[in-house]
Design a protein around this motif. Sequence first.
Motif, mmCIF file in Angstrom:
data_model
loop_
_atom_site.group_PDB
_atom_site.id
_atom_site.type_symbol
_atom_site.label_atom_id
_atom_site.label_comp_id
_atom_site.label_asym_id
_atom_site.label_seq_id
_atom_site.Cartn_x
_atom_site.Cartn_y
_atom_site.Cartn_z
ATOM 1 N N GLY A 62 0.816 -1.208 0.000
ATOM 2 C CA GLY A 62 0.000 0.000 0.000
ATOM 3 C C GLY A 62 0.847 1.255 0.000
ATOM 4 N N VAL A 63 0.287 2.332 0.572
ATOM 5 C CA VAL A 63 1.006 3.601 0.646
ATOM 6 C C VAL A 63 2.255 3.394 1.490
ATOM 7 C CG1 VAL A 63 0.882 5.997 1.400
ATOM 8 C CG2 VAL A 63 -1.133 4.891 0.415
ATOM 9 N N GLY A 64 3.391 3.836 0.999
ATOM 10 C CA GLY A 64 4.649 3.636 1.717
ATOM 11 C C GLY A 64 5.164 2.222 1.612
ATOM 12 N N ALA A 65 4.795 1.537 0.531
ATOM 13 C CA ALA A 65 5.218 0.147 0.331
ATOM 14 C C ALA A 65 6.727 0.053 0.172
ATOM 15 C CB ALA A 65 4.528 -0.434 -0.898
ATOM 16 N N GLY A 66 7.263 -1.059 0.577
ATOM 17 C CA GLY A 66 8.694 -1.294 0.406
ATOM 18 C C GLY A 66 9.197 -2.383 1.329
ATOM 19 N N TRP A 67 10.504 -2.460 1.428
ATOM 20 C CA TRP A 67 11.197 -3.528 2.141
ATOM 21 C C TRP A 67 12.031 -2.969 3.275
ATOM 22 C CZ3 TRP A 67 10.153 -8.433 0.516
ATOM 23 C CH2 TRP A 67 9.554 -8.563 -0.738
ATOM 24 N N SER A 68 12.120 -3.730 4.364
ATOM 25 C CA SER A 68 13.003 -3.377 5.470
ATOM 26 C C SER A 68 13.604 -4.656 6.051
ATOM 27 C CB SER A 68 12.256 -2.592 6.550
ATOM 28 O OG SER A 68 11.182 -3.348 7.053
ATOM 29 N N LEU A 69 14.713 -4.485 6.732
ATOM 30 C CA LEU A 69 15.384 -5.629 7.367
ATOM 31 C C LEU A 69 14.655 -6.012 8.645
ATOM 32 C CD1 LEU A 69 19.143 -4.591 7.077
ATOM 33 C CD2 LEU A 69 17.831 -6.036 5.527
ATOM 34 N N THR A 70 14.712 -7.280 8.983
ATOM 35 C CA THR A 70 14.141 -7.739 10.246
ATOM 36 C C THR A 70 15.218 -7.930 11.310
ATOM 37 O OG1 THR A 70 14.314 -10.052 9.573
ATOM 38 C CG2 THR A 70 12.220 -8.912 9.118
ATOM 39 N N ARG A 71 16.476 -7.920 10.880
ATOM 40 C CA ARG A 71 17.604 -8.092 11.806
ATOM 41 C C ARG A 71 18.700 -7.100 11.432
ATOM 42 N NH1 ARG A 71 18.424 -14.376 10.694
ATOM 43 N NH2 ARG A 71 20.588 -13.810 11.027
ATOM 44 N N GLU A 72 19.584 -6.863 12.361
ATOM 45 C CA GLU A 72 20.744 -6.012 12.102
ATOM 46 C C GLU A 72 21.743 -6.768 11.231
ATOM 47 O OE1 GLU A 72 20.984 -2.817 13.014
ATOM 48 O OE2 GLU A 72 18.970 -3.021 13.863
ATOM 49 N N LEU A 73 22.521 -6.027 10.438
ATOM 50 C CA LEU A 73 23.489 -6.669 9.533
ATOM 51 C C LEU A 73 24.505 -7.531 10.258
ATOM 52 C CD1 LEU A 73 24.406 -4.019 6.798
ATOM 53 C CD2 LEU A 73 22.748 -5.886 6.700
ATOM 54 N N GLU A 74 24.883 -7.148 11.480
ATOM 55 C CA GLU A 74 25.895 -7.948 12.185
ATOM 56 C C GLU A 74 25.373 -9.326 12.593
ATOM 57 O OE1 GLU A 74 24.202 -4.862 14.996
ATOM 58 O OE2 GLU A 74 25.364 -4.698 13.180
ATOM 59 N N SER A 75 24.063 -9.513 12.523
ATOM 60 C CA SER A 75 23.503 -10.825 12.874
ATOM 61 C C SER A 75 23.101 -11.646 11.640
ATOM 62 C CB SER A 75 22.301 -10.661 13.811
ATOM 63 O OG SER A 75 21.198 -10.134 13.098
ATOM 64 N N ILE A 76 23.423 -11.142 10.457
ATOM 65 C CA ILE A 76 23.118 -11.871 9.218
ATOM 66 C C ILE A 76 24.432 -12.237 8.550
ATOM 67 C CG2 ILE A 76 21.983 -11.803 6.963
ATOM 68 C CD1 ILE A 76 20.211 -9.515 8.048
ATOM 69 N N THR A 77 24.650 -13.535 8.342
ATOM 70 C CA THR A 77 25.857 -13.976 7.651
ATOM 71 C C THR A 77 25.550 -14.224 6.177
ATOM 72 O OG1 THR A 77 25.491 -16.346 7.999
ATOM 73 C CG2 THR A 77 26.669 -15.149 9.756
ATOM 74 N N LEU A 78 26.616 -14.302 5.408
ATOM 75 C CA LEU A 78 26.433 -14.655 4.001
ATOM 76 C C LEU A 78 25.853 -16.063 3.877
ATOM 77 C CD1 LEU A 78 29.587 -13.150 2.266
ATOM 78 C CD2 LEU A 78 27.208 -12.420 2.023
ATOM 79 N N LEU A 79 26.110 -16.924 4.845
ATOM 80 C CA LEU A 79 25.504 -18.249 4.827
ATOM 81 C C LEU A 79 23.989 -18.148 4.992
ATOM 82 C CD1 LEU A 79 25.769 -21.315 4.625
ATOM 83 C CD2 LEU A 79 26.156 -21.359 7.108
ATOM 84 N N ASP A 80 23.514 -17.262 5.852
ATOM 85 C CA ASP A 80 22.069 -17.059 6.007
ATOM 86 C C ASP A 80 21.443 -16.672 4.665
ATOM 87 O OD1 ASP A 80 22.184 -17.448 8.820
ATOM 88 O OD2 ASP A 80 22.609 -15.315 9.134
ATOM 89 N N VAL A 81 22.098 -15.766 3.967
ATOM 90 C CA VAL A 81 21.591 -15.291 2.675
ATOM 91 C C VAL A 81 21.644 -16.422 1.653
ATOM 92 C CG1 VAL A 81 21.876 -13.581 0.832
ATOM 93 C CG2 VAL A 81 22.342 -12.945 3.216
ATOM 94 N N TYR A 82 22.768 -17.120 1.603
ATOM 95 C CA TYR A 82 22.940 -18.233 0.664
ATOM 96 C C TYR A 82 21.852 -19.290 0.874
ATOM 97 C CZ TYR A 82 25.054 -22.359 -1.474
ATOM 98 O OH TYR A 82 25.284 -23.490 -2.228
ATOM 99 N N GLU A 83 21.619 -19.667 2.119
ATOM 100 C CA GLU A 83 20.613 -20.697 2.394
ATOM 101 C C GLU A 83 19.201 -20.220 2.051
ATOM 102 O OE1 GLU A 83 21.538 -21.674 6.475
ATOM 103 O OE2 GLU A 83 22.844 -23.316 5.827
ATOM 104 N N ALA A 84 18.959 -18.919 2.126
ATOM 105 C CA ALA A 84 17.641 -18.376 1.794
ATOM 106 C C ALA A 84 17.370 -18.406 0.292
ATOM 107 C CB ALA A 84 17.523 -16.942 2.305
ATOM 108 N N ILE A 85 18.412 -18.230 -0.508
ATOM 109 C CA ILE A 85 18.184 -18.103 -1.957
ATOM 110 C C ILE A 85 18.653 -19.292 -2.770
ATOM 111 C CG2 ILE A 85 18.239 -15.587 -1.853
ATOM 112 C CD1 ILE A 85 21.086 -15.828 -3.102
ATOM 113 N N GLU A 86 19.454 -20.162 -2.190
ATOM 114 C CA GLU A 86 19.975 -21.338 -2.898
ATOM 115 C C GLU A 86 19.669 -22.594 -2.088
ATOM 116 O OE1 GLU A 86 21.126 -21.203 -5.874
ATOM 117 O OE2 GLU A 86 21.561 -19.077 -6.065
ATOM 118 N N PRO A 87 18.429 -23.065 -2.119
ATOM 119 C CA PRO A 87 18.052 -24.176 -1.248
ATOM 120 C C PRO A 87 18.663 -25.528 -1.625
ATOM 121 C CG PRO A 87 16.255 -23.619 -2.714
ATOM 122 C CD PRO A 87 17.326 -22.593 -2.944
#
Length: 144
Positions: A62-87
């Motif tokens: 809706g109005v003001g649509a968009g994306w935001s993080l749910t966690r701080e960057l220091e708590s997200i590893t590249l492995l977290d991202v990899y596992e999310a997009i490359e199952p």
Amino acid sequence: MSANSRLTIAAHALVWISLYQRQGRGVATSEQIGGSANTNPVVIRRLLGDLRRAGLVESRRGVGAGWSLTRELESITLLDVYEAIEPGPLFAMHRATPNQGCVVGYGIQPAMRGIYEGVEETLRRELARVTLEDVLRDVLAAPR
């Protein structure tokens, strides 16, 4: 065979969203992120959908649509991202079973499976030691 850029684009999107929010702005749109990555916003939305299912981002409609993080960057590893997009696995075996009457056809999959498992273990270990905060720090330190 072409290289897969999904991890790079996903990390780009997450780091961009974080920097955008740190500058006091609200949610980020896929068009804004796509402009930074020089990638079609549809590609960004698909990746962000995978990241949302993994709990790394949330979306607002809706109005003001968009994306935001749910966690701080220091708590997200590249492995977290990899596992999310490359199952799936990094490497795959033949689509059809090789000729089991041939010495190579019989032994190739067990031989390659052991190698691939070692490669994937090393990849996961390396991705787990790097946070997106590390990536942002390196991005900001890169010479212009």
